[in-house]
Design an enzyme around this catalytic site. Structure first.
Site, PDB file in Angstrom:
ATOM      1  N   LYS A   1     -12.271  15.077   4.554  1.00 53.36           N
ATOM      2  CA  LYS A   1     -13.397  14.513   3.815  1.00 53.36           C
ATOM      3  C   LYS A   1     -14.226  13.596   4.696  1.00 53.36           C
ATOM      4  O   LYS A   1     -13.681  12.872   5.532  1.00 53.36           O
ATOM      5  CB  LYS A   1     -12.876  13.715   2.620  1.00 53.36           C
ATOM      6  CG  LYS A   1     -14.009  13.212   1.719  1.00 53.36           C
ATOM      7  CD  LYS A   1     -13.553  12.112   0.770  1.00 53.36           C
ATOM      8  CE  LYS A   1     -13.931  10.748   1.320  1.00 53.36           C
ATOM      9  NZ  LYS A   1     -13.784   9.671   0.336  1.00 53.36           N
TER      10      LYS A   1
ATOM     11  N   ARG B   1       0.848  -1.199   0.000  1.00 50.28           N
ATOM     12  CA  ARG B   1       0.000   0.000   0.000  1.00 50.28           C
ATOM     13  C   ARG B   1       0.885   1.252   0.000  1.00 50.28           C
ATOM     14  O   ARG B   1       0.608   2.231  -0.693  1.00 50.28           O
ATOM     15  CB  ARG B   1      -0.945  -0.003   1.213  1.00 50.28           C
ATOM     16  CG  ARG B   1      -2.036  -1.080   1.128  1.00 50.28           C
ATOM     17  CD  ARG B   1      -3.115  -0.900   2.176  1.00 50.28           C
ATOM     18  NE  ARG B   1      -2.643  -1.056   3.538  1.00 50.28           N
ATOM     19  CZ  ARG B   1      -2.525  -2.225   4.190  1.00 50.28           C
ATOM     20  NH1 ARG B   1      -2.888  -3.347   3.589  1.00 50.28           N
ATOM     21  NH2 ARG B   1      -2.080  -2.281   5.429  1.00 50.28           N
TER      22      ARG B   1
ATOM     23  N   LYS C   1     -18.886  17.448  -2.514  1.00 49.55           N
ATOM     24  CA  LYS C   1     -18.461  16.314  -3.345  1.00 49.55           C
ATOM     25  C   LYS C   1     -19.679  15.412  -3.569  1.00 49.55           C
ATOM     26  O   LYS C   1     -19.935  14.495  -2.778  1.00 49.55           O
ATOM     27  CB  LYS C   1     -17.328  15.563  -2.646  1.00 49.55           C
ATOM     28  CG  LYS C   1     -16.893  14.293  -3.378  1.00 49.55           C
ATOM     29  CD  LYS C   1     -15.550  13.796  -2.886  1.00 49.55           C
ATOM     30  CE  LYS C   1     -15.203  12.445  -3.493  1.00 49.55           C
ATOM     31  NZ  LYS C   1     -13.807  12.084  -3.310  1.00 49.55           N
TER      32      LYS C   1
HETATM   33  P1  13P Z   1     -14.724   7.137  -6.398  1.00 49.42           P
HETATM   34  O1  13P Z   1     -14.362   8.258  -7.334  1.00 49.42           O
HETATM   35  O2  13P Z   1     -14.024   5.861  -6.686  1.00 49.42           O
HETATM   36  O3  13P Z   1     -16.212   6.985  -6.263  1.00 49.42           O
HETATM   37  O4  13P Z   1     -14.214   7.554  -4.972  1.00 49.42           O
HETATM   38  C1  13P Z   1     -14.372   8.851  -4.537  1.00 49.42           C
HETATM   39  C2  13P Z   1     -14.365   8.856  -3.084  1.00 49.42           C
HETATM   40  O5  13P Z   1     -13.617   9.559  -2.467  1.00 49.42           O
HETATM   41  C3  13P Z   1     -15.322   7.986  -2.395  1.00 49.42           C
HETATM   42  O6  13P Z   1     -15.468   8.432  -1.093  1.00 49.42           O
END
Ligand code: 13P
Length: 343
Positions: A136, A46, A219
């Site tokens: 986030k 990772r 988002k």
């Molecule tokens: P994806 O673009 O793969 O959906 O992931 C974005 C993300 O941060 C999910 O929390």
């Protein structure tokens, strides 16, 4: 709350027509993606994979911020530099996923709520000390028979708003992510209705919790038919439904909307983002950009497959997708060539 710093960080994340790179897969999610490609599921693999990402030459031309996972922000690159520092040195703002994942919501069969508020103030202070400047939190909204309910939406929106307020107190820009999943056989219209309701409830809660809209980013999902739907809709309809929904729900004070990819293919995610910007730019009060994980990383992870000899090819694939998405933010993505248009 230092409003100027928050607003400035939000603007930097969006500067030069760039977007965000989500590289914050939890360990189980990252391991699942590694397993599918026959890559060993170890802490060192990772680390090597995340090293490949942050050392990609020229990545900062397209990427303004990268979202790390707890494991990664505590690690160093293969050259011995903390990941957050390596990003900063590359010209990319480091961010951190701070939610603790979603669990079944008691009393609401088929719905989930995201956990992680307990102790969040202290964790945010610690992450800020490690160099994070934004954060986030993802809420999961599932379209089903009778779901989402008003109670389920409220619980998730309230948690998002509590998280966002704590972030701003700590000087971190919150990325507010209510994801209406693509799972299911619903059509475009149903996703539109659910996304609209979700965003209304989220912004009502952000207001109630006194979150500063100028110092946050949204988002959201794109408005899409469910992946099992017989009618997959064309790009023009998807772009119109997504932009129409956002215009109804997202206040103009929000500086940017950065989509998740949600399981779309890399090329389709670019094509749809491009269509929104190419067709509707003059109507958009906010930057409309990307915060993809899979739709940026998938080709790179496949090129790498855990083999150090493949790092240059993987980095090239990553830089290409990032450049395509930056072009899509500008309405300058050439769908036929899967490449940025020449200026
Ligand atoms: P994806 O673009 O793969 O959906 O992931 C974005 C993300 O941060 C999910 O929390």
């Amino acid at each position: 709350m230092d409003e100027r710093t928050l607003d400035e960080t939000a603007r930097t994340l969006l500067s030069n027509d760039r977007g965000l790179l989500a590289m914050d897969e939890s360990t189980p999610t990252c391991d699942r993606r590694f397993a599918a490609l026959g890559i060993a599921q170890t802490v060192e693999m990772r680390r090597a994979y995340r090293d490949l990402i942050v050392t990609t030459p020229g990545l900062a031309e397209s990427i303004g911020g990268a979202i790390l996972y707890d494991e990664t922000i505590r690690q160093q690159t293969l050259a011995g530099v903390p990941f957050a520092t390596a990003l900063q040195q590359a010209g990319i703002v480091p961010g951190i996923k701070v939610d603790a994942g979603s669990k079944a919501l008691s009393g609401f069969p088929g719905e989930e709520v995201t956990e992680g508020l307990d102790g969040l103030r202290e964790r945010l202070a610690a992450y800020a000390g490690m160099g994070a400047r934004f954060a986030k939190w993802r809420a999961v909204i599932r379209i089903g028979d009778g779901t989402p309910t008003a109670g389920g939406l409220f619980a998730n929106a309230h948690a998002l708003a509590r998280y966002a307020a704590l972030c701003q107190e700590a000087g971190l820009v919150p990325i507010v992510e209510p994801e209406v999943l693509m799972d299911g056989g619903h059509d475009l219209q149903r996703c539109r209705e659910v996304t609209e309701e979700t965003l209304h409830v989220v912004f009502a809660q952000l207001h109630a919790q006194r979150v500063r809209l100028e110092g946050m980013l949204l988002k959201p999902n794109m408005v899409l038919p469910g992946k099992d739907s017989a009618d997959q809709s064309d790009t023009v309809s998807i772009a119109a439904a997504t932009v129409g929904t956002l215009l109804r729900c997202v206040p103009a004070a929000v500086p940017g909307v950065a989509f998740l990819s949600g399981g779309q293919t890399a090329a389709l995610a670019s094509e749809r983002l491009n269509a929104m910007n190419a067709t509707f730019r003059s109507r958009l009060p906010w930057a409309l950009t990307f915060s993809f994980a899979r739709a940026i990383q998938d080709p790179a992870m496949k090129a790498w497959r855990g083999n150090a000899a493949n790092v240059p090819a993987a980095q090239q694939a990553l830089a290409h997708r990032a450049a395509c998405n930056r072009a899509a933010r500008r309405g300058r993505y050439d769908v036929a060539r899967d490449a940025p248009m020449a200026d």
